[in-house]
Design an enzyme around this catalytic site. Structure first.
Site, PDB file in Angstrom:
ATOM      1  N   HIS A  13       0.875  -1.193   0.000  1.00 39.20           N
ATOM      2  CA  HIS A  13       0.000   0.000   0.000  1.00 39.20           C
ATOM      3  C   HIS A  13       0.898   1.225   0.000  1.00 39.20           C
ATOM      4  CE1 HIS A  13      -3.791   2.185   1.602  1.00 39.20           C
ATOM      5  NE2 HIS A  13      -2.921   3.093   1.168  1.00 39.20           N
ATOM      6  N   HIS A  15       1.527   5.384  -1.629  1.00 43.34           N
ATOM      7  CA  HIS A  15       1.174   6.575  -2.400  1.00 43.34           C
ATOM      8  C   HIS A  15       2.453   7.188  -2.967  1.00 43.34           C
ATOM      9  CE1 HIS A  15      -3.026   6.790  -0.938  1.00 43.34           C
ATOM     10  NE2 HIS A  15      -2.512   6.272   0.160  1.00 43.34           N
ATOM     11  N   LYS A  99      -9.123  -0.619  -6.120  1.00 43.45           N
ATOM     12  CA  LYS A  99      -9.226   0.068  -4.838  1.00 43.45           C
ATOM     13  C   LYS A  99     -10.615   0.664  -4.652  1.00 43.45           C
ATOM     14  CE  LYS A  99      -7.911   1.849  -0.939  1.00 43.45           C
ATOM     15  NZ  LYS A  99      -6.663   2.573  -0.655  1.00 43.45           N
ATOM     16  N   HIS A 136     -10.471   0.913   1.589  1.00 42.69           N
ATOM     17  CA  HIS A 136     -10.242   1.893   2.648  1.00 42.69           C
ATOM     18  C   HIS A 136     -11.414   1.709   3.600  1.00 42.69           C
ATOM     19  CE1 HIS A 136      -8.826   5.811   4.345  1.00 42.69           C
ATOM     20  NE2 HIS A 136     -10.048   5.743   4.852  1.00 42.69           N
ATOM     21  N   HIS A 174      -4.588  -0.766   5.918  1.00 44.14           N
ATOM     22  CA  HIS A 174      -4.222   0.039   7.087  1.00 44.14           C
ATOM     23  C   HIS A 174      -5.221  -0.098   8.244  1.00 44.14           C
ATOM     24  CE1 HIS A 174      -7.029   2.649   5.048  1.00 44.14           C
ATOM     25  NE2 HIS A 174      -6.137   3.212   4.257  1.00 44.14           N
ATOM     26  N   ASP A 247       1.327   2.614   3.527  1.00 47.57           N
ATOM     27  CA  ASP A 247       0.473   3.791   3.356  1.00 47.57           C
ATOM     28  C   ASP A 247       1.313   5.059   3.434  1.00 47.57           C
ATOM     29  OD1 ASP A 247      -1.846   5.205   2.856  1.00 47.57           O
ATOM     30  OD2 ASP A 247      -2.489   5.256   4.942  1.00 47.57           O
TER      31      ASP A 247
END
Length: 345
Positions: A13, A15, A99, A136, A174, A247
Site C-alpha cells: 500500500h 502513495h 481500490k 479503505h 491500514h 500507506d
C-alpha cells in the site's frame, strides 16, 4: 541478534503521487522494496486500463537508474467502472487489484463509491477472476464518530459485501483497531489486512495530547493504545493474513500545516528500521520476514523476492527531518523513539 537478513520486502500500500513529488519520493521506496501496490487516487484518479498504463510508465521512467523496483498498478473503483476494461487490464497483468474508496473517506476520494449496488457487477466479476479488492475501511457518514468509522464499515459495508459475493478476495488496508484484526484473523483465506509502520508506534495521544501534531494525522486516524497493541500483536504473530502496507503518503508541509491539513504520514525512508525496532522489542525478529516479505506475495499469488536485504543493529540511526521536493519540503515521519536498526548498503 545484531544482524538480520530477509527476503527483500514489498510494500502492499503506497502513495507515490505524480510529477515532481513522485520523482522525489520514489527513490526512498525503490531503495528498500522490490514491489509496491500503487494507490490510484491521483487527480484525476486512475480509473481505466489506459490510465494505469500511462501512470505505470511515468513511474518506471522516474525510478533510479539500475533499480529493479516494480510498481503494481491498481484501478480506482467508481460507479462507472466498466467490467470489460477492468477484466482486460487484469488479464494482461496490467493491474494487480482494484481500490475501493467510500466517497469522501480520505484524500482524493471524491470520485469514490456512494451506492454499492452500482458496483455489484464489477465485484462479482472480480470474484470470478480472483482480482483482489482493496478497501479503505471507513464509512464517511458525518453522523459516525471518526474513531468508530472502521468498525461501522465492517458491519455496514464489508461484511454484507463478503456475504453477498462469496469468493471475493479482500484486503482491508491500514487497519487500526483490535476489532478489525480479529475480523481479519477469523475471516478465512479470502480476507487479509495491511498494517502500517506508523500505526504500530503511535496512538491518538501522539496526535492530540499536549498540542496538535499534524504530521501524525493520518486516515484512518490512530486509535487508543489498546488498539495499537493489538496491531503489534497481529503484525508480530507472523500470521498469514497480516502483511506490510506502509500507506506512506507524502504531503508538503504547506499542505499539512494549515487549518484543514492533509492526512498522511511519509514513512518510506524509515519503515524497515521502525519495523525491526518493533519486532525486536517484541522478541519477534524471526517473524519479521513473514510480515514484510512473505505473507503479502502469498495472498497476491506472486512469488516471494529472490534477493535479500540485511539490517544491522547499532547506534541510533539519524534520518532526515524532511526531504526537499520541487513542490516543497515533506516531513519524514518521526516514530518518537530511537531506531537502532539500519538497512545495510
Amino acid at each position: 541478534m545484531d544482524r538480520l537478513t530477509l527476503r527483500r520486502p514489498d510494500d502492499w500500500h503506497l502513495h507515490l503521487r505524480d510529477g515532481a513529488m513522485m520523482r522525489a519520493v520514489l527513490p526512498y521506496t525503490a531503495r528498500h522494496f522490490a514491489r509496491a501496490i500503487v494507490m490510484p487516487n491521483l487527480v484525476p484518479p486512475v480509473v481505466t486500463g489506459r490510465d494505469a498504463a500511462e501512470y505505470r510508465d511515468r513511474i518506471l521512467s522516474a525510478k533510479p537508474v539500475g533499480s529493479r523496483f516494480r510498481p503494481l498498478m491498481t484501478l480506482y473503483l467508481t460507479e462507472e467502472t466498466e467490467v470489460r476494461d477492468l477484466r482486460a487490464a487484469a488479464e494482461i497483468g496490467l493491474i494487480a487489484a482494484v481500490k475501493l474508496y467510500p466517497a469522501g473517506a480520505t484524500t482524493n476520494s471524491a470520485s469514490g463509491v456512494r451506492d454499492f449496488a452500482r458496483v455489484r457487477r464489477v465485484l462479482e466479476n472480480m470474484a470470478q477472476i480472483g482480482l483482489p479488492l482493496l478497501v479503505h475501511g471507513e464509512v464517511a457518514d458525518p453522523d459516525v464518530d471518526i474513531f468508530d468509522r472502521e468498525a461501522v464499515f465492517i458491519d455496514r459495508v464489508l461484511d454484507p459485501i463478503r456475504r453477498d459475493i462469496p469468493g471475493l478476495r479482500v484486503v482491508m488496508e491500514h487497519i487500526t483497531t483490535a476489532g478489525a484484526a480479529d475480523y481479519v484473523r477469523d475471516g478465512g483465506a479470502d480476507l487479509a489486512a495491511t498494517i502500517t509502520a506508523h500505526h504500530l508506534v503511535i496512538n491518538r495521544n501522539h496526535i492530540l495530547a499536549g498540542g496538535i501534531r499534524p504530521h501524525y494525522y493520518c486516515l484512518p486516524v490512530a486509535k487508543r493504545e489498546s488498539h495499537r497493541r493489538a496491531l503489534v500483536d497481529a503484525a508480530t504473530s507472523g500470521a498469514a493474513p497480516f502483511f506490510l502496507g506502509t500507506d506512506s503518503a507524502p504531503h508538503t508541509d504547506a499542505a499539512k500545516l494549515q487549518p484543514c491539513g492533509c492526512a498522511g504520514c511519509f514513512t518510506a525512508p524509515n519503515t524497515l528500521s521502525i519495523l525491526a525496532e518493533v519486532f525486536d522489542t517484541m522478541g519477534a525478529l524471526d517473524r519479521l520476514e513473514s510480515f514484510a516479505s512473505l505473507n503479502g506475495p502469498a495472498f497476491y499469488r506472486l512469488p516471494a523476492n529472490d534477493d535479500t536485504v540485511t539490517l544491522s543493529r547499532g547506534e541510533p540511526v539519524a534520518f532526515p527531518d524532511r526531504i526537499e521536493t520541487a513542490d516543497g519540503p515533506v516531513t519524514v515521519f518521526d516514530p518518537g523513539m530511537p531506531l537502532h536498526w539500519r538497512v545495510e548498503g
